[in-house]
Design an enzyme around this catalytic site. Structure first.
Site, mmCIF file in Angstrom:
data_model
loop_
_atom_site.group_PDB
_atom_site.id
_atom_site.type_symbol
_atom_site.label_atom_id
_atom_site.label_comp_id
_atom_site.label_asym_id
_atom_site.label_seq_id
_atom_site.Cartn_x
_atom_site.Cartn_y
_atom_site.Cartn_z
ATOM 1 C CG ASP A 78 -1.641 1.141 1.574
ATOM 2 O OD1 ASP A 78 -2.167 1.890 0.673
ATOM 3 O OD2 ASP A 78 -1.817 1.332 2.731
ATOM 4 C CG ASP B 176 -2.080 7.362 0.564
ATOM 5 O OD1 ASP B 176 -0.998 7.911 -0.180
ATOM 6 O OD2 ASP B 176 -3.258 7.619 -0.070
ATOM 7 C CG ASP C 284 -2.493 2.558 6.359
ATOM 8 O OD1 ASP C 284 -2.789 2.268 5.193
ATOM 9 O OD2 ASP C 284 -2.744 3.728 6.854
HETATM 10 C C1 LIG Z 1 -6.278 8.485 5.980
HETATM 11 C C2 LIG Z 1 -7.199 8.887 5.027
HETATM 12 C C3 LIG Z 1 -7.071 8.399 3.681
HETATM 13 N N1 LIG Z 1 -8.094 8.779 2.856
HETATM 14 C C4 LIG Z 1 -8.014 8.154 1.551
HETATM 15 C C5 LIG Z 1 -6.753 8.539 0.639
HETATM 16 C C6 LIG Z 1 -6.502 7.506 -0.417
HETATM 17 O O1 LIG Z 1 -7.329 7.357 -1.498
HETATM 18 C C7 LIG Z 1 -7.141 6.148 0.480
HETATM 19 C C8 LIG Z 1 -5.964 5.430 1.309
HETATM 20 O O2 LIG Z 1 -4.892 5.135 0.115
HETATM 21 P P1 LIG Z 1 -4.152 3.775 0.111
HETATM 22 O O3 LIG Z 1 -2.727 4.027 -0.855
HETATM 23 O O4 LIG Z 1 -4.761 2.640 -0.100
HETATM 24 O O5 LIG Z 1 -3.419 3.992 1.634
HETATM 25 O O6 LIG Z 1 -7.897 6.657 1.561
HETATM 26 C C9 LIG Z 1 -9.056 9.513 3.019
HETATM 27 O O7 LIG Z 1 -10.125 9.771 2.110
HETATM 28 N N2 LIG Z 1 -9.127 10.015 4.410
HETATM 29 C C10 LIG Z 1 -8.368 9.687 5.463
HETATM 30 O O8 LIG Z 1 -8.439 10.443 6.362
HETATM 31 MG MG LIG Z 2 -2.935 3.070 3.282
#
Ligand SMILES: Cc1cn([C@H]2C[C@H](O)[C@@H](COP(=O)(O)O)O2)c(=O)[nH]c1=O
Ligand SMILES: [Mg+2]
Length: 194
Positions: free
Chosen positions: A13, A15, A144
């Site tokens: 992953d 973020d 995560d």
């Molecule tokens: C923490 C958090 C994350 N998001 C969104 C941002 C990304 O599109 C995904 C996570 O992506 P990953 O690469 O699969 O980890 O979730 C969000 O909208 N709001 C949040 O607080």
């Molecule tokens: Mg993530």
């Protein structure tokens, strides 16, 4: 394992695992809202930052994350660059598996550019960007998010990349940081990297 080789396939992953969304978010938020909540107010206990804060801040959170370029500004998590290169150079097949934020118009392209810039072009070429990670085959997914679900039963095992907000994650597999990737993955994948 891949049907053609015995090379384990590791999905990673972005973020919160490879790049630090939390730090970039709070830098932008505290600048935009100097009288608002601070990162130091307390550890995040839920996955989504907007759900952690008082509802009056939800639009503000959304607007920070929706800003064009936001995902291009995330910095690598300590040890991530080195760990990815070690895994690949030593014989694992490793792919990035990341979800786009659809209401950010440059999210997907920023993620690819960020991979190329911080991790190297070969990592941009190894990226899978999808809203549904259960569609992607692999032996493990390092992520995560406390629960990674979708329309299919995943074939991978979820290795939870430890954070304050995923301590109650149901998966028994947990990685506390990039320094311990070997100790975490080797028992799961049945052999050390080639
Ligand atoms: C923490 C958090 C994350 N998001 C969104 C941002 C990304 O599109 C995904 C996570 O992506 P990953 O690469 O699969 O980890 O979730 C969000 O909208 N709001 C949040 O607080
Ligand atoms: Mg993530």
């Amino acid at each position: 394992m891949s049907p053609l080789t015995s090379t384990p396939l590791v999905l990673v992953d972005m973020d919160g695992v490879l790049v630090d969304l939390e730090a970039a978010f709070w830098d932008a938020f505290e600048t935009a809202h100097p009288a608002g909540p601070r990162r130091t107010d307390g550890d995040r206990t839920v996955f989504r930052i907007d759900e952690q804060l008082d509802p009056q801040w939800r639009d503000a959170v959304r607007s920070i994350m929706a800003a064009p370029g936001f995902f291009g500004g995330l910095r690598p998590v300590p040890g991530a660059v080195e760990a990815l290169d070690e895994m690949l150079d030593e014989g694992w097949d490793v792919r990035i598996c990341t979800a786009p934020l659809l209401h950010n118009p440059t999210c997907a392209s920023d993620k690819l550019a960020s991979l190329a810039r911080h991790f190297g072009q070969r990592w941009a070429e190894r990226a899978v960007i999808t809203k549904d990670k259960t569609l992607v085959r692999g032996d493990v997914l390092i992520d995560d998010k406390p629960v990674v679900n979708g329309d299919w039963t995943p074939v991978w095992k979820h290795v939870v990349f430890a954070a304050t907000y995923n301590q109650a994650a149901p998966s028994p597999y947990r990685m506390t940081g990039w320094a311990s990737w070997r100790q975490t993955l080797t028992p799961l994948l049945g052999r050390t990297a080639a």
